[in-house]
Design a protein around this motif. Structure first.
Motif, short mmCIF file in Angstrom:
data_model
loop_
_atom_site.label_atom_id
_atom_site.label_comp_id
_atom_site.label_asym_id
_atom_site.label_seq_id
_atom_site.Cartn_x
_atom_site.Cartn_y
_atom_site.Cartn_z
N VAL A 8 13.85 21.46 15.81
CA VAL A 8 12.77 23.44 15.59
C VAL A 8 13.01 23.45 14.11
N SER A 9 12.34 24.44 13.76
CA SER A 9 12.47 25.19 12.26
C SER A 9 12.08 26.33 12.65
N GLU A 10 11.97 26.77 11.55
CA GLU A 10 11.02 28.14 11.48
C GLU A 10 9.56 28.00 11.79
N GLY A 11 9.48 27.16 11.19
CA GLY A 11 7.91 26.75 11.25
C GLY A 11 7.15 25.77 12.07
N GLY A 12 7.98 25.41 13.07
CA GLY A 12 7.52 24.56 14.50
C GLY A 12 8.57 23.50 14.97
N LEU A 13 8.00 23.08 15.47
CA LEU A 13 9.19 21.67 16.16
C LEU A 13 8.29 20.45 16.45
N MET A 64 1.11 -0.76 -0.13
CA MET A 64 -0.16 0.25 0.15
C MET A 64 0.82 1.26 0.13
N SER A 65 0.83 2.00 -1.56
CA SER A 65 1.61 3.27 -1.00
C SER A 65 0.68 4.80 -0.02
N SER A 66 1.54 5.18 0.49
CA SER A 66 1.11 6.52 1.48
C SER A 66 1.43 7.53 -0.08
N GLY A 67 1.83 7.19 -1.14
CA GLY A 67 1.70 8.35 -1.74
C GLY A 67 2.97 9.48 -1.60
N ARG A 68 3.76 9.24 -0.51
CA ARG A 68 5.21 9.82 0.11
C ARG A 68 6.19 8.81 -1.31
N THR A 69 7.47 9.88 -1.28
CA THR A 69 8.46 9.55 -1.58
C THR A 69 9.63 8.84 -1.14
N GLY A 70 9.49 8.55 0.18
CA GLY A 70 10.39 8.57 1.46
C GLY A 70 11.32 9.31 1.75
N LYS A 71 10.89 11.07 1.25
CA LYS A 71 12.19 11.38 1.80
C LYS A 71 10.79 12.52 1.94
N GLU A 72 11.30 13.22 3.33
CA GLU A 72 9.73 14.13 3.36
C GLU A 72 10.30 15.84 3.01
N ARG A 73 9.64 16.53 2.58
CA ARG A 73 9.66 17.44 2.17
C ARG A 73 9.66 19.31 2.54
N ARG A 74 9.91 19.48 3.18
CA ARG A 74 10.25 21.42 4.85
C ARG A 74 10.00 22.18 3.89
N LYS A 75 9.24 23.23 4.63
CA LYS A 75 10.22 24.63 4.07
C LYS A 75 10.76 24.80 4.60
N THR A 76 11.13 25.12 5.80
CA THR A 76 12.45 24.89 6.10
C THR A 76 13.15 24.35 6.65
N PRO A 77 14.59 24.43 6.72
CA PRO A 77 15.26 23.12 7.46
C PRO A 77 15.29 22.60 9.03
N ARG A 78 15.63 22.21 9.30
CA ARG A 78 15.13 21.96 10.55
C ARG A 78 16.17 21.35 11.42
N GLY A 79 16.50 21.70 12.73
CA GLY A 79 17.76 21.53 13.41
C GLY A 79 17.17 20.34 14.54
N ALA A 80 18.23 19.23 14.77
CA ALA A 80 18.25 18.72 16.05
C ALA A 80 18.47 19.05 16.42
#
Length: 72
Positions: free
Chosen positions: A38-43, A1-17
């Motif tokens: 955390v990122s500019e858009g959330g955590l 069953m496919s979720s439609g995702r390619t395996g890599k999640e696309r983000r608008k802003t980079p996240r810092g671990a």
């Protein structure tokens, strides 16, 4: 069953671990949790209870050398 995702999640802003301790204030309940990134858009938060999407709560993050930061 496919979720439609390619395996890599696309983000608008980079996240810092990170692994920052925090507390979550949900109504009158205060929970200990941990911020994982955390990122500019959330955590990303690791919490002992499920927090529903769109549910309002306040997070107080313990930032080493800088004190506390609060977000809603």
């Amino acid at each position: 069953m496919s979720s439609g995702r390619t395996g890599k999640e696309r983000r608008k802003t980079p996240r810092g671990a990170c692994r920052l301790p925090c507390s979550v204030l949900r109504g009158r309940e205060r929970l200990r949790a941990r911020v994982l990134d955390v990122s500019e858009g959330g955590l990303c938060l690791l919490s002992p209870v499920w927090l529903k999407a769109k549910q309002q709560f306040e997070i107080t993050i313990d930032v080493p050398g800088a004190g506390q930061s609060r977000v809603r």
